[in-house]
Scaffold this motif. Structure first.
Motif, PDB file in Angstrom:
ATOM      1  N   HIS A   1      -8.684 -20.285 108.831  1.00 57.37           N
ATOM      2  CA  HIS A   1      -7.624 -20.829 109.921  1.00 57.37           C
ATOM      3  C   HIS A   1      -6.539 -22.436 109.816  1.00 57.37           C
ATOM      4  CE1 HIS A   1      -8.486 -17.296 112.101  1.00 57.37           C
ATOM      5  NE2 HIS A   1      -9.721 -17.472 112.341  1.00 57.37           N
ATOM      6  N   LEU A   2      -6.767 -22.092 107.507  1.00 55.50           N
ATOM      7  CA  LEU A   2      -6.169 -23.957 107.637  1.00 55.50           C
ATOM      8  C   LEU A   2      -4.771 -23.906 108.059  1.00 55.50           C
ATOM      9  CD1 LEU A   2      -7.300 -24.189 104.570  1.00 55.50           C
ATOM     10  CD2 LEU A   2      -8.387 -25.071 106.336  1.00 55.50           C
ATOM     11  N   SER A   3      -3.888 -24.135 107.903  1.00 61.49           N
ATOM     12  CA  SER A   3      -2.756 -24.314 108.503  1.00 61.49           C
ATOM     13  C   SER A   3      -2.286 -24.092 106.330  1.00 61.49           C
ATOM     14  CB  SER A   3      -1.922 -26.206 109.022  1.00 61.49           C
ATOM     15  OG  SER A   3      -3.035 -27.020 108.491  1.00 61.49           O
ATOM     16  N   GLY A   4      -0.427 -23.824 107.173  1.00 61.90           N
ATOM     17  CA  GLY A   4       0.088 -24.069 105.896  1.00 61.90           C
ATOM     18  C   GLY A   4       0.105 -25.398 104.368  1.00 61.90           C
TER      19      GLY A   4
ATOM     20  N   ASP B   1       0.026 -20.330 101.109  1.00 60.03           N
ATOM     21  CA  ASP B   1       0.819 -19.925 102.718  1.00 60.03           C
ATOM     22  C   ASP B   1      -0.698 -19.072 103.919  1.00 60.03           C
ATOM     23  OD1 ASP B   1       2.378 -19.482 104.697  1.00 60.03           O
ATOM     24  OD2 ASP B   1       3.062 -17.501 103.634  1.00 60.03           O
ATOM     25  N   HIS B   2      -0.118 -19.157 104.459  1.00 65.85           N
ATOM     26  CA  HIS B   2      -1.218 -18.595 105.556  1.00 65.85           C
ATOM     27  C   HIS B   2      -0.940 -17.243 106.852  1.00 65.85           C
ATOM     28  CE1 HIS B   2      -0.101 -21.472 109.493  1.00 65.85           C
ATOM     29  NE2 HIS B   2       1.052 -21.067 109.103  1.00 65.85           N
ATOM     30  N   HIS B   3       0.160 -17.376 106.585  1.00 64.45           N
ATOM     31  CA  HIS B   3       0.718 -16.054 107.228  1.00 64.45           C
ATOM     32  C   HIS B   3      -0.094 -15.154 106.468  1.00 64.45           C
ATOM     33  CE1 HIS B   3       3.610 -19.275 107.370  1.00 64.45           C
ATOM     34  NE2 HIS B   3       3.383 -18.413 108.294  1.00 64.45           N
ATOM     35  N   VAL B   4      -0.369 -13.273 108.052  1.00 63.07           N
ATOM     36  CA  VAL B   4      -0.864 -12.845 107.425  1.00 63.07           C
ATOM     37  C   VAL B   4      -0.076 -11.563 106.483  1.00 63.07           C
ATOM     38  CG1 VAL B   4      -1.300 -10.061 108.149  1.00 63.07           C
ATOM     39  CG2 VAL B   4      -1.503 -12.161 110.301  1.00 63.07           C
TER      40      VAL B   4
ATOM     41  N   ALA C   1       0.664 -29.776 115.395  1.00 61.16           N
ATOM     42  CA  ALA C   1       1.658 -28.993 115.294  1.00 61.16           C
ATOM     43  C   ALA C   1       1.857 -26.922 115.838  1.00 61.16           C
ATOM     44  CB  ALA C   1       2.500 -29.100 114.810  1.00 61.16           C
ATOM     45  N   ASP C   2       0.592 -27.129 114.815  1.00 61.83           N
ATOM     46  CA  ASP C   2       1.230 -25.405 114.114  1.00 61.83           C
ATOM     47  C   ASP C   2       0.114 -25.000 115.273  1.00 61.83           C
ATOM     48  OD1 ASP C   2       2.682 -23.940 112.663  1.00 61.83           O
ATOM     49  OD2 ASP C   2       1.496 -23.221 111.153  1.00 61.83           O
ATOM     50  N   ILE C   3      -0.972 -25.291 116.332  1.00 64.89           N
ATOM     51  CA  ILE C   3      -1.854 -24.738 117.005  1.00 64.89           C
ATOM     52  C   ILE C   3      -2.974 -23.628 116.144  1.00 64.89           C
ATOM     53  CG2 ILE C   3      -2.093 -24.072 119.339  1.00 64.89           C
ATOM     54  CD1 ILE C   3       1.006 -24.576 119.835  1.00 64.89           C
ATOM     55  N   VAL C   4      -3.444 -24.436 114.889  1.00 70.06           N
ATOM     56  CA  VAL C   4      -4.399 -23.453 114.570  1.00 70.06           C
ATOM     57  C   VAL C   4      -6.306 -23.662 114.915  1.00 70.06           C
ATOM     58  CG1 VAL C   4      -3.037 -23.375 112.189  1.00 70.06           C
ATOM     59  CG2 VAL C   4      -4.641 -25.141 112.466  1.00 70.06           C
ATOM     60  N   PRO C   5      -6.062 -23.254 114.522  1.00 69.62           N
ATOM     61  CA  PRO C   5      -8.079 -23.676 115.039  1.00 69.62           C
ATOM     62  C   PRO C   5      -8.549 -24.591 115.286  1.00 69.62           C
ATOM     63  CG  PRO C   5      -8.085 -21.058 114.946  1.00 69.62           C
ATOM     64  CD  PRO C   5      -6.320 -21.777 114.298  1.00 69.62           C
ATOM     65  N   MET C   6      -8.675 -25.893 115.929  1.00 68.96           N
ATOM     66  CA  MET C   6      -9.273 -26.908 116.172  1.00 68.96           C
ATOM     67  C   MET C   6     -10.988 -27.117 115.919  1.00 68.96           C
ATOM     68  SD  MET C   6      -8.239 -29.850 115.802  1.00 68.96           S
ATOM     69  CE  MET C   6      -7.424 -29.714 116.309  1.00 68.96           C
ATOM     70  N   VAL C   7     -11.578 -26.183 115.052  1.00 71.25           N
ATOM     71  CA  VAL C   7     -12.690 -25.605 113.812  1.00 71.25           C
ATOM     72  C   VAL C   7     -13.376 -25.905 112.468  1.00 71.25           C
ATOM     73  CG1 VAL C   7     -13.555 -24.165 116.397  1.00 71.25           C
ATOM     74  CG2 VAL C   7     -12.763 -23.288 113.713  1.00 71.25           C
ATOM     75  N   GLY C   8     -14.795 -26.513 112.312  1.00 66.36           N
ATOM     76  CA  GLY C   8     -14.808 -26.487 110.652  1.00 66.36           C
ATOM     77  C   GLY C   8     -14.004 -27.684 110.172  1.00 66.36           C
ATOM     78  N   GLU C   9     -13.408 -26.431 108.733  1.00 64.50           N
ATOM     79  CA  GLU C   9     -12.722 -27.909 108.289  1.00 64.50           C
ATOM     80  C   GLU C   9     -11.527 -28.365 108.878  1.00 64.50           C
ATOM     81  OE1 GLU C   9     -12.239 -28.196 103.348  1.00 64.50           O
ATOM     82  OE2 GLU C   9     -11.283 -25.970 104.359  1.00 64.50           O
ATOM     83  N   ASN C  10     -10.424 -27.447 109.785  1.00 66.79           N
ATOM     84  CA  ASN C  10      -9.688 -28.491 110.238  1.00 66.79           C
ATOM     85  C   ASN C  10     -10.075 -29.279 110.818  1.00 66.79           C
ATOM     86  OD1 ASN C  10      -7.743 -26.403 109.350  1.00 66.79           O
ATOM     87  ND2 ASN C  10      -7.879 -24.585 110.958  1.00 66.79           N
TER      88      ASN C  10
END
Length: 573
Positions: A196-199, A168-171, A234-243
């Motif tokens: 900030h990985l996506s699920g 998971d990646h939720h709080v 689609a999940d609009i997670v940060p587009m940085v680093g590994e993402n």
């Protein structure tokens, strides 16, 4: 709503970085500024940014719990246990399930997948699903994009001899579920370099670790990065680093040899033969996958994404495309109804800094979209609620810079369930608690939101003259892709441009302006489109100067490329 233009000059640290970078990129001055704004301070870092490499992905075993997760998975496969791959019904969850199921299916047959429905199962894992799995002999769940708050459900599953690997990646709450392993880079004690990985990204890291532990080649797994790219966009997670690395190579896959299900979606949206961009994923591919879970069942999306037959995949994609058309109509209808309700409220409501709105007849699968629409329109943290499974169930969305998760969490004693991110939260509560929730949500927002957060800001990355828009500049600007939060498409400002004499009104009602503009630094004429800006046309047509904020878009047609400005705002000089 009119936005404020906001330009923040480089800090002293960023100025030092910009000076170092300018020695390498001296022919394209704005590039050094854009890199420094993104925290890049050396030429070596800039070259890694411009040339992503899969070698720069982090070791998956750096993630807390990974050893336990891989050991439990290997033990299940060695003992021929039945494995259930389970995930959320949105794009992130369905792509995650498709990826993990497809990859493990290459090496193991006693495996199946399940996606809950919004209307019957609700979000996350339920006891009814656990009972069903137990009856079918499941002893291990791999749960993706949900589960971090399913403490009671996981404890119940353990009494039935079922283990969980939670990805998971939720709080998370303070008390974690008693799972065999939890993989979540947002846990408080996590030291994983990409929080900030996506699920789907977390699921990918689990499969990467599984492959390493079993000395499997990475080629098959890397061939599934198109699914990860779709989830990240689609999940609009940060587009940085590994993402950003995962998305970069995922887009390459989408444009060369995509997953058969994604290929079918690409065909139904008319993107075949065109270069697929992040915008295409966000506005065309992602919504179609999401429509399955919103209108019918997210399982249909996974059925499509794991299909092995092109004719079957295309038939499924056409059906999901139909769901998307239904979703659009319903979205428009409910948004109009919500606007009518808000317009009819008395003046005191317009003074409030938040919106909470409830209609028990609204479709549960659409309210998240409606919350986003209302947030964009009124620029206030917004909660939209409907009635489902005996509770008021809803979604919240936020404005830039405001943590709506904390706002919802402040009312947790009124809630039955909630979870999400800084900018988006799902929640459920008893209908009788809605008035008190509304009061306390507004109280928290009023006390914590800054005045400037209630007006949209248009952040300017750099001031630009037309003479600086050279082929070399455009080549390097192209390498800033893929764009997303943390690496947004640069917004430029050019001052005192004038009409070349050929700008005109376009659109059915003449509401847009097709611009052809020049500045006094070069003889170049640049085309642009300014949507819903007809109010400025008389000034522009008179030949008087004006300022524009814009992004630079490149149109590719029949082997040729042309530059066009997408004008975000116009100001009279």
């Amino acid at each position: 709503m009119t936005s404020k233009w906001n330009y923040c000059p480089l800090t002293s640290t960023e100025q030092e970085a910009e000076s170092r970078l300018a020695q390498r990129y001296s022919g394209t001055p704005p590039i050094s500024e854009l890199l420094a704004e993104r925290g890049i301070s050396t030429v070596q870092e800039a070259e890694r940014f411009f040339h992503p490499s899969l070698k720069d992905l982090h070791d998956p075993f750096m993630m807390s719990g990974m050893d336990r997760a891989v050991n439990r998975l290997n033990r299940a496969m060695g003992g021929k246990e039945k494995i259930m791959v389970y995930g959320d019904y949105d794009v992130d969850g369905t792509t995650a399930v498709a990826l993990v199921y497809k990859y493990l299916r290459n090496y193991y047959s006693n495996i199946e997948y399940y996606i809950p429905t919004r209307t019957e199962d609700g979000y996350g894992i339920s006891r009814a699903t656990i009972d069903m799995a137990a009856e079918n002999g499941v002893t291990l769940f791999i749960i993706l994009d949900c589960g971090i708050k399913a403490t009671d459900e996981v404890a119940y599953a353990r009494t039935l001899g079922i283990d969980f690997i939670i990805c998971d990646h939720h709080v998370a709450d303070e008390v974690l579920p008693p799972a065999a392993a939890i993989l979540n880079p947002k846990l408080e004690d996590s030291t994983y370099p990409c929080p900030h990985l996506s699920g789907c990204g977390v699921g990918y890291k689990l499969m990467q670790a599984f492959a390493i532990s079993n000395s499997l080649p990475m080629g098959d797994l890397e061939g599934m990065l198109d699914l990860v790219a779709v989830s990240i966009a689609a999940d609009i997670v940060p587009m940085v680093g590994e993402n950003r690395i995962l998305t970069y190579f995922g887009l390459k896959r989408l444009n060369s040899n995509p997953n058969m299900g994604l290929r079918a979606i690409i065909r139904t949206c008319g993107l075949s033969g065109k270069e697929i961009t992040i915008s295409d994923v966000i506005f065309k591919i992602g919504p179609r996958i999401n429509a399955s879970g919103r209108m019918q069942s997210g399982k249909e999306a996974v059925d499509l994404l794991v299909s092995r037959d092109s004719a079957d995949a295309f038939a499924r994609a056409k059906e999901i495309d139909g769901y998307n058309q239904d979703r659009k109509e319903l979205d428009k209808q409910i948004t109009e109804e919500a606007n009518t309700i808000l317009e009819e409220r008395d003046v005191s409501h317009s003074r409030k800094k938040s919106i909470v709105i409830y209609n028990k007849n609204w479709h549960k699968g659409i309210i998240g979209i409606v919350a986003s629409r209302l947030t964009e329109l009124y620029y206030k943290p917004t909660v939209v609620l409907t009635h489902a499974n005996g509770l008021a169930t809803g979604s919240s969305r936020s404005v830039q810079g405001f943590d709506v998760y904390s706002a919802v969490e402040s009312t947790r004693d009124l809630l039955e369930n909630f979870g999400g991110h800084t900018y988006a939260v799902g929640l459920s509560l008893k209908e009788e608690n809605i008035p008190e929730f509304t009061r306390r949500f507004e109280e928290y927002v009023n006390a914590n939101i800054r005045t400037d957060q209630l007006t949209p800001l248009l952040d300017i990355d750099a001031y630009l003259t037309f003479s600086e828009i050279t082929p070399e500049f455009l080549t390097l600007l192209r390498k800033f892709n893929p764009f997303g939060p943390g690496n947004t498409k640069p917004i430029f400002c050019t001052r005192r441009v004038t009409d070349f004499g050929t700008s005109k009104l376009v659109g059915k009602l003449g509401e847009h302006i097709k611009l052809e503009v020049v500045d006094d630094t070069s003889g170049k004429v640049f085309n642009g489109i300014a949507f819903n800006s007809a109010e400025y046309f008389d000034h522009i047509h008179s030949g008087k100067p004006f300022d524009i904020c814009y992004t630079i878009e490149e149109n590719k047609r029949k082997g040729s490329q042309s530059v066009q400005f997408l004008v975000k705002a116009i100001s009279i000089s």
